[in-house]
Each structure stands twice: as C-alpha cells, then as structure tokens.
Write an enzyme that holds these catalytic residues in place. Sequence first.
Site, PDB file in Angstrom:
ATOM      1  N   GLU A 172       0.831  -1.203   0.000  1.00  0.00           N
ATOM      2  CA  GLU A 172       0.000   0.000   0.000  1.00  0.00           C
ATOM      3  C   GLU A 172       0.866   1.254   0.000  1.00  0.00           C
ATOM      4  OE1 GLU A 172      -2.273  -0.330   3.581  1.00  0.00           O
ATOM      5  OE2 GLU A 172      -0.499  -0.745   4.787  1.00  0.00           O
ATOM      6  N   LYS A 204       2.416   4.721   1.279  1.00  0.00           N
ATOM      7  CA  LYS A 204       2.808   5.307   2.571  1.00  0.00           C
ATOM      8  C   LYS A 204       2.435   6.779   2.552  1.00  0.00           C
ATOM      9  CE  LYS A 204       6.561   5.413   5.907  1.00  0.00           C
ATOM     10  NZ  LYS A 204       6.218   6.739   6.408  1.00  0.00           N
ATOM     11  N   TYR A 234      -6.996   8.266   6.157  1.00  0.00           N
ATOM     12  CA  TYR A 234      -7.099   6.901   5.671  1.00  0.00           C
ATOM     13  C   TYR A 234      -6.611   5.987   6.793  1.00  0.00           C
ATOM     14  CZ  TYR A 234      -8.084   7.932   0.747  1.00  0.00           C
ATOM     15  OH  TYR A 234      -8.680   8.321  -0.426  1.00  0.00           O
ATOM     16  N   LYS A 253      11.281   3.566   0.616  1.00  0.00           N
ATOM     17  CA  LYS A 253      11.209   5.017   0.468  1.00  0.00           C
ATOM     18  C   LYS A 253      11.726   5.413  -0.916  1.00  0.00           C
ATOM     19  CE  LYS A 253       9.874   6.896   3.495  1.00  0.00           C
ATOM     20  NZ  LYS A 253      10.473   7.508   4.664  1.00  0.00           N
ATOM     21  N   CYS A 256      11.072  42.601 -28.395  1.00  0.00           N
ATOM     22  CA  CYS A 256      11.723  42.228 -27.132  1.00  0.00           C
ATOM     23  C   CYS A 256      12.681  41.062 -27.375  1.00  0.00           C
ATOM     24  CB  CYS A 256      10.669  41.829 -26.101  1.00  0.00           C
ATOM     25  SG  CYS A 256      11.368  41.302 -24.513  1.00  0.00           S
TER      26      CYS A 256
END
Length: 741
Positions: free
Chosen positions: A144, A146, A254, A344, A463
Amino acid sequence: MLTGPGVGPLGHNGPVSTQIETAQADRPTDELREEYAQLVEAVREARTAYYVQDAPTLSDAEYDRLYRRLEELEGLRPELVANDSPTQEVGGEVSAAFAPVKHLEKMYSLEDVFSIDELRAWLARAEASVANLHGAPPAQWLTELKIDGLAVNLLYRHGKLVRAATRGDGTTGEDVTHNVQTIKTIPAELTGDQIPEEIEIRGEIFISTQDFERVNAERVAEGKPPFANPRNSAAGSLRQKDPAETAKRPLSMYVHGIGAVSGLQITRQSEVYDHMAAWGLPVSPYSQVLDSVDQVLEFIERYGDQRHSLTHGIDGIVIKIDDRATQRQLGHTSRTPRWAVAYKYPPEEVNTKLLDIAVGVGRTGRVTPYGVMEPVTVAGSTVSMATLHNQDVVKAKGVLIGDTVVLRKAGDVIPEIVGPVVALRDGTEREFVMPTHCPSCGTPLAPAKEGDVDIRCPNSRSCPDQLRQRVFHAAGRGAFDIEALGEEAAKALTDPDGATAPPLTSEAQLFDLTPEELADVMIVRPKRGRGAADGETELVPYFWTKPTAKKPSVPSANTSRLFDQLEKAKEQPLWRVLVALSIRHVGPTAARSLATAFGSMERIRTATEEELAATDGVGPTIARAVIEWFAEDWHREIVDAWAAAGVRMEDEVDDSVPKVLEGLTVVVTGTLENYSRDSAKEAILLRGGKASGSVSKKTDYLVAGASAGSKLDKAESLGVPVLDEEAFGRLLTQGPEGLAG
C-alpha cells in the site's frame, strides 16, 4: 514525512554503506564520542522541531543522513549506545499542550529501505523467516501507499469513538479527541456487522496537495508563517488548541491497521481492511495483496510514476506480511515490526538557500519570477533555479530573498519552491519587488487584461527575450523539431549584445539564414587554457570554428547540421507549423484539431471565430487567440516568409486510408514499440478518429504500452476497453470489427 527514526528519503539514491573507512574506524574514541554526541543532539533537535513544533528545520534527506550516520557509529562502537538513543525509540514526542494518552497496544515505527536491492534483501530474509515457522503459509504481501501524514490512533468501544491520540513516542500520545471529531470522514459511530467490543484503529491524517497550497496562501494573507509541507500542515491543523480552528482545516484520514482488539477474530491483515470499510471507516483504495516479489516491485514502479497525480502526498510504499498469525510469530524489535517494511522513494525535497528572485520573459511576453538558489542535488540532478510562477505566488508562498527554502523536484518536472523554513530566519531576509519595466527591453510592464494576475511585456515583436524564446520554441520537438537549434543557439542568433547585429530580428527570417551570415556571431564562454583565471570569459564564434594561425574560420559541423535540419523542417505537417507560431493556447492538441478540420494555413487564417470555435478540441478561448494572432501584420509576415521559403502550409489529404475510426475517441499511453506518441496520434487522426490526451467516460479505447500509468487505472475503473499494441494495429486497419473475437 518523518514517521519514525530514520524515516525520510535518503540524501542520495542508494543505501548508506555499513563499511566505515579504516581511517574513520581507527580514530580516537574521544573523537568518535564527540561526533556521536553531536549527532544525538542534532537528531533530537530535528525531531522536536518536526514532531512537537510542526516546524522542521532540516529536510527529510538531511535528517536521514544524520540518523543513518548515527546508526553507523553505534554499529562500529556498541559501547556508545545508550537506552535513550534516538535509534532505540519510536519517533515522536508528546507535547505538553495536550493531555497524555497511553495506547492499549504500542504503536511502532517501520523499518525503512531506500533502494530496490535493500528491499529485495529484506523480503528474502522475511520469506526465509516465514519458511522456518511451523505451519505458516507462504508469505503474501499486503502492499500500500505510505501516506505523508500524521499517525493517529482511534479507540472505539462498542462501536463508538471514545478517544483519539497521536502516536507520540509509540507508548504515549497526545489526546486530540475533540479535534479529530471535527474531521468529517471519521465516523463517530461504526455501522454494519461484527463490530468489536473494543478496537484501536490506526491511520494517517493528511491534507491534500491542493488544499495545502490554499491553506498556506490564507496563512500568509493573515500574516502567519506558512507551513513547510503538507504533513506539517496536517499536524499543525490537528494540534490546534481550539477544535473550532481544526474544523476550519480540510483534513482527511485513511486507516491502515489496528492495535488492541477484542470481540473479533481476524486471520489476515487485508481482512481488517474489508471490515474497516464495512464499518464506514475511510480505507485507502490503493492497496493490494501480492503473491511475489516481482509483483511488489511492479507496484512500486507504478505508483512511483503516479505519485504526483494522487490527491495526497506519499513518500514510499509499505509492504506487510498479510497473515496475522505469521505477524504474531515474527513479532517486533523494540521499535519496528519484523513483518513490515517501508520502501522510500528517492528524495524529491531538500533545503537550500534562496539567494535572489529574478524574472524571466517568456515567448508570449509573460514575466515570470524564479528563484536563484545555492546549487543543490535533488531527484538525481543539480538544481540552482526554480519557478515561482508570478508575484501572487511569491506572496502566497511567503518566501523572502535570503530564506532557507524547501525545494521540490519530481522527476522531470520543473523544480518548485514549496515554501520557507521560517524557523531559520535571522532578520536579513527581504521581500521581492516585481519590476515595473521589462528586464530585456525596458518596456513598461502591464497585465495582458484587467484582472490578469500575469504581468506581460507588450513589446512582443522586438523584445529580445521573447524573440529568443519563440525561436527556441519553434525548434522544439513538438514544432519543427530542429535539434541543432537549442536554447544557446537561439540566444546566439537573437542576442543584441553580440559583437555584431544579430542575424535574427524576427522568426520570419529563420528559413532565410545562410551560413555566411553566421560567421560573426559570437557568444560569451569561460576562457580555457593556460593562464585563464577563474571566472574569466571570452567572446568566441558560435557557428564557425575559431580561426588560428594555421586554419581559417569555417562553418562548424553543428552549423552544417543546423541547415540540414532547417531544410528538413520545411516538410513538417501543418499542425507542427501552427505550434511553431507561438499562438497563445495553441499547443499540439489544438493544432492537430485545426489542421485536421481546415487542412491549410490559408483556410485557418481566413476562418471566422465561430468556425474555429466549432472545431472539436478548440472552443472559444483558442478561437479568439487565433483570430487575434492573425490580426497582427507582423504575425502574418512570419507565415508569408515561411511559405515563401518553402515551409509546408497545407496537408496532403490521403483518401486511400479508410476512415475506420470515424466518431471514436482513442487515448494512447505508455511506450509502444512501433509507434512514437506523435505517430500513434497521427495514425488515429488519419483514420477519422479523435486522439485524446485524457481518459473519460467518452473514451472508446485506451491503447496501453509499457509503463502505462494512471490513465490505465482510470480506464479500468471506467470500464474502457484496453488494447495492447497488437490490438491497436488491428483497430487501425479494420476498425472495431477487427477486435471481435
């Protein structure tokens, strides 16, 4: 994003080595003790700022670098480790502002891994441990997202919410019951069947990315310091002393687990999720039970691609052994379960110094502030500039020149300044003031129209910065696709500060250039060779070689390539020519629609606004922009000059290809072996179909190649037929009938 000791992306893309260099290992013990003491103090201060004050002073990457170095020293010299070391505690502390609450069952942190190799090793060890357990089934992995939020424990008795607490140190948290009761998604009473007598529900309270930006803008408008990130916005909102203030914040939750429970028999963790959803609790839709390591890795890759399209932030993926009996047998260490791990993702947020805020002028005259920062490595690249969009965004973010700022870079996305680290201000910071005149040509700046937040330079034709950006855009992949005409080359061709007059004073001259005209074009570059001082520069030829005593200057190989590509660009289809013109709002999708509907530049430039607006995928805003663009004499001169130079202004109609996709909408996503994204769209349009960029209920087919992301998920949720490349080929040749059977 810090959810426990060591939690947070690494300051690099791989694991910290546990092998300390010999020179380090042989250092005197007192030197190691001094470094250790300094690390303990730094980690403790960072944790207090993060968990208690909700005002972090370190990026997650820097915090984690310190924490893992602390782990390395403790591994090298175990005699240094004290019982109160940060490595021995669950992350978080209890604030004195709230009453302490002891959890019925301890809330643990998760062990973190920061590379796929580390994850594979952890999963292999876990599988080996499960295999050694008597009667345990093969490991299945509940996988799931994090969530980047604040861990909270909800206690329900006989179905009624009686207490809510933060995780705190894992054993004792803060009583935030009254504040949690203001969050609409958290039920005051559970409904349905099999409600336990008593149960602790664990989950994450978060604030969506969109709501975070709005909350910060409101805080700055009220003269309050902005939050550093969505996690701290959620934590600060939940920790309001007055629940009425918490109720004003857009908090969500959650749930993802349970603690103590009585009166309910559960065999699998995923079964817990089914029960919680049936009771009316908000369960994340992003979880799956997977059977193999390869499936886990596919899950990680998929959500790594999609992480920025989700409503809330994530910083990793959690993998748990699904069988509850196995979880109990494997047990816990002092701070982490042995049956769960958090992978991670590489760091995408770092802290750096905002040295200045400058402004740039875009191809449509929009003047955009951007941050000039101390160079820093993030998401695999070194960044020294980041967009700030407009002066209202600078104000809303609350950033000052001289601030330490949180910088985010997500993959290939343009770097963005999230906000300031207010706790590190020393009083020398100053506000940004938007210039009143164009930094490129000196023309007074003004909104394009009344009420427009964007400030523009109205000197569109002359310009220099606008011209340079338009030339660079015209050469881009979505337009003429002239690889040799990059940003530096575009600057060299249009720079009025060069040694001679620039070859291009209008993009109308682009296809009339000759190699001889470029002989005197110079560019400033760092001086090289012996005797060159640091920072010393020199003017050197850009398109021709530098002459020497033995060799005269001649066109470079890149220059020859430029003119070859300019010649090839003349044969590009009409839609690419339209993109190259830099008409506001006309990107590839609108350009394809116009080219398909009208077939020639002449028909487009003479069409009425109503005719243009009636084109599928165009509408009134784009139609008005096209009419206004062609109303300028110098714009029409560009088209005429390109046409005179041989640029294609009309598409050939191939009536031999049957219109088997007439009335059908097809979306292509992912990587196909035999089609680029552009060629796939061309094939759809050629057969009378609509090539859309987004999936909706009106989509007839989704073509999914390798690495298909969120569009595939959405198509499956809507029941849209999904085709692989082989089926796409049959659709192109035979239409929907080719898919039968």
